[in-house]
Scaffold this active site. Structure first.
Site, short mmCIF file in Angstrom:
data_model
loop_
_atom_site.label_atom_id
_atom_site.label_comp_id
_atom_site.label_asym_id
_atom_site.label_seq_id
_atom_site.Cartn_x
_atom_site.Cartn_y
_atom_site.Cartn_z
CE LYS A 103 -2.88 -4.99 -6.55
NZ LYS A 103 -1.36 -5.03 -6.47
NE ARG A 116 -0.62 -1.13 -8.33
CZ ARG A 116 -0.02 -1.29 -6.73
NH1 ARG A 116 0.78 -0.58 -6.48
NH2 ARG A 116 0.50 -2.79 -6.91
#
Length: 293
Positions: free
Chosen positions: A193, A195
């Site tokens: 991931k 962000r």
């Protein structure tokens, strides 16, 4: 002074409190709350206070709850309560564990010191710890207990689907998936991931054969839900038909829950750490086992 312990519950978490009191075989008493038009809280507690009290309340939407906890504990101490056990299945302010920009307040540190000054024991479930690994390094009390809902989530998955592929959307979710796999030998993959902001994330999943699999996204919490939503959208676009989510803490801010279901997720399974329509896993059993009265 009465010597039989009791469990002090709150209106927003009363079902969970009653279940826990039943398993502990102690009396359940509920605090009465009233909020004045200016936002101040009025709290009414039992008249007769024992030497030991279990306070059961999750600390989601925390700001009012922390003030009410301070007032409650101070009053209990004033009335002679000697041992206070805080059962907070969701523990707030754990994510801000460093100053990312000059001048930022490290809220995890100060909430830890606040709780350390108030109660004798803290019991929580899957706190969002990252750079600090142990709850006792944050909260300096006689007992700081971290429980995991992963075994309960794994048991539910094994009952609900027959051919699961477990997906963790990011590296932080890997710890819960590994705990699940200590009891269940599920296939799993973990994404990466990035962000980009509070409500903007990008998840990249490694290649995996998903045809005819029951795919279950597993994570510790859903707040804005953007991580789960982004991952679910990718999976649906690749042809996944049987897609589910299992999480410990269903915060689901705003329309996050509806947005997640709109991706094509068939069901969301959550613990009752935070009261939500997706609750289907009771934490009372593991919480009661962790309390020594």
């Amino acid at each position: 002074m009465f010597f039989e312990p009791l469990l002090l519950g709150f209106p927003d978490y009363h079902l969970q409190g009653k279940n826990l009191a039943r398993l502990l075989d102690i009396e359940y008493v509920e605090a009465e709350l009233h909020q004045f038009p200016d936002g101040e809280s009025k709290i009414r507690l039992p008249v007769d206070i024992p030497s030991t009290i279990v306070i059961c309340r999750s600390l989601d939407s925390p700001n009012n709850k922390l003030i009410e906890l301070i007032f409650t504990v101070k009053e209990l101490r004033q009335k002679g309560c000697e041992r206070i056990i805080l059962v907070a299945p969701y523990l707030c302010y754990m994510r801000q564990d460093k100053a990312f920009e000059p001048g930022e307040v490290v809220s995890q540190r100060w909430v830890g010191k606040l709780l350390s000054s108030l109660v004798d024991e803290v019991i929580t479930v899957d706190p969002h710890l990252h750079r600090v690994k142990k709850l006792e390094d944050i909260i300096n009390v006689k007992r700081a207990v971290t429980l995991s809902a992963a075994p309960l989530i794994g048991n539910l998955i094994s009952l609900q689907v027959s051919n699961p592929l477990i997906i963790g959307p990011d590296e932080e979710s890997k710890q819960w998936i590994e705990q699940i796999n200590e009891l269940h030998d599920f296939d799993y993959i973990v994404g990466e991931k990035t962000r980009l902001g509070d409500k903007d994330v990008n998840v990249v999943l490694p290649p995996s054969e998903m045809e005819d699999r029951d795919v279950v996204l597993v994570d510790d919490m859903a707040s804005t839900g953007k991580t789960l939503i982004n991952t679910a959208q990718q999976l649906v676009e690749t042809g996944v038909e049987n897609l589910y989510c299992a999480i410990t803490h269903p915060l689901f801010i705003g329309s996050a829950y509806e947005e997640l279901l709109a991706t094509g997720v068939k069901a969301v399974w959550s613990t009752d750490s935070v009261t939500h329509p997706s609750n289907c896993i009771s934490l009372a059993s593991i919480l009661s086992e962790a309390i020594n009265l």
